[in-house]
Design a protein around this motif. Sequence first.
Motif, mmCIF file in Angstrom:
data_model
loop_
_atom_site.group_PDB
_atom_site.id
_atom_site.type_symbol
_atom_site.label_atom_id
_atom_site.label_comp_id
_atom_site.label_asym_id
_atom_site.label_seq_id
_atom_site.Cartn_x
_atom_site.Cartn_y
_atom_site.Cartn_z
ATOM 1 N N GLN A 236 0.709 -1.298 0.564
ATOM 2 C CA GLN A 236 -0.203 0.048 -0.035
ATOM 3 C C GLN A 236 0.701 0.982 0.309
ATOM 4 O O GLN A 236 0.373 2.138 -1.197
ATOM 5 N N ARG A 237 1.981 1.183 0.515
ATOM 6 C CA ARG A 237 2.530 2.416 1.570
ATOM 7 C C ARG A 237 3.308 2.454 -0.267
ATOM 8 O O ARG A 237 4.027 3.798 -0.856
ATOM 9 N N VAL B 67 2.632 1.422 -3.868
ATOM 10 C CA VAL B 67 1.551 1.973 -4.595
ATOM 11 C C VAL B 67 1.165 3.326 -4.189
ATOM 12 O O VAL B 67 1.061 4.563 -5.256
ATOM 13 N N HIS B 68 0.719 4.125 -3.420
ATOM 14 C CA HIS B 68 0.763 5.417 -2.728
ATOM 15 C C HIS B 68 1.485 6.271 -2.971
ATOM 16 O O HIS B 68 1.503 7.179 -3.573
ATOM 17 N N GLU C 22 -4.023 0.505 -4.929
ATOM 18 C CA GLU C 22 -3.751 0.873 -3.010
ATOM 19 C C GLU C 22 -5.230 0.925 -2.747
ATOM 20 O O GLU C 22 -5.587 0.640 -1.319
ATOM 21 N N CYS D 204 -6.356 -2.467 -1.728
ATOM 22 C CA CYS D 204 -4.799 -2.985 -0.488
ATOM 23 C C CYS D 204 -5.713 -2.194 1.081
ATOM 24 O O CYS D 204 -6.230 -2.992 1.499
ATOM 25 N N LYS D 205 -6.532 -1.258 0.926
ATOM 26 C CA LYS D 205 -7.259 -0.943 1.870
ATOM 27 C C LYS D 205 -8.467 -1.453 1.949
ATOM 28 O O LYS D 205 -8.528 -1.596 3.108
#
Length: 127
Positions: A53-54, A56-57, A79, A82-83
């Motif tokens: 997530q980090r 792709v963010h 992302e 992922c969330k």
Amino acid sequence: MDPEARLRARMMEIKLDFIRGVPQRLDAMDAAFDTLNRAPEGEIDTEALSDLQRIVHTIAGTAGTFELTELTEIAAEMESVCKQVGGGTEITSGHRQELDRLREKLIEASQGLGQGLDQGLDQGLDL
């Protein structure tokens, strides 16, 4: 060189640095994705999910800054998945398939980003 021209040149350098770093970010994304996929069906490796997530963010945000729309949209969608996974108690095969589909799209969208960058910088082109 006037201040505005210096700023444009510096922004172009930063954009080049980002684009040159995309392969390493994609490698890190693949490593996190592989670790996430090694978890047993239904279980979540929260550290791998957080890493994914980090990454792709960061791609989404930085690509957005430089108006790399396709990268921004795909990374933001990844992302979001992922969330969704992080908000639940398990990762389904559907989540895994969607993340893999988006991962492939992101890799494909990044192909050719670096072509002609140094020439463009030398010629002062707007990348």
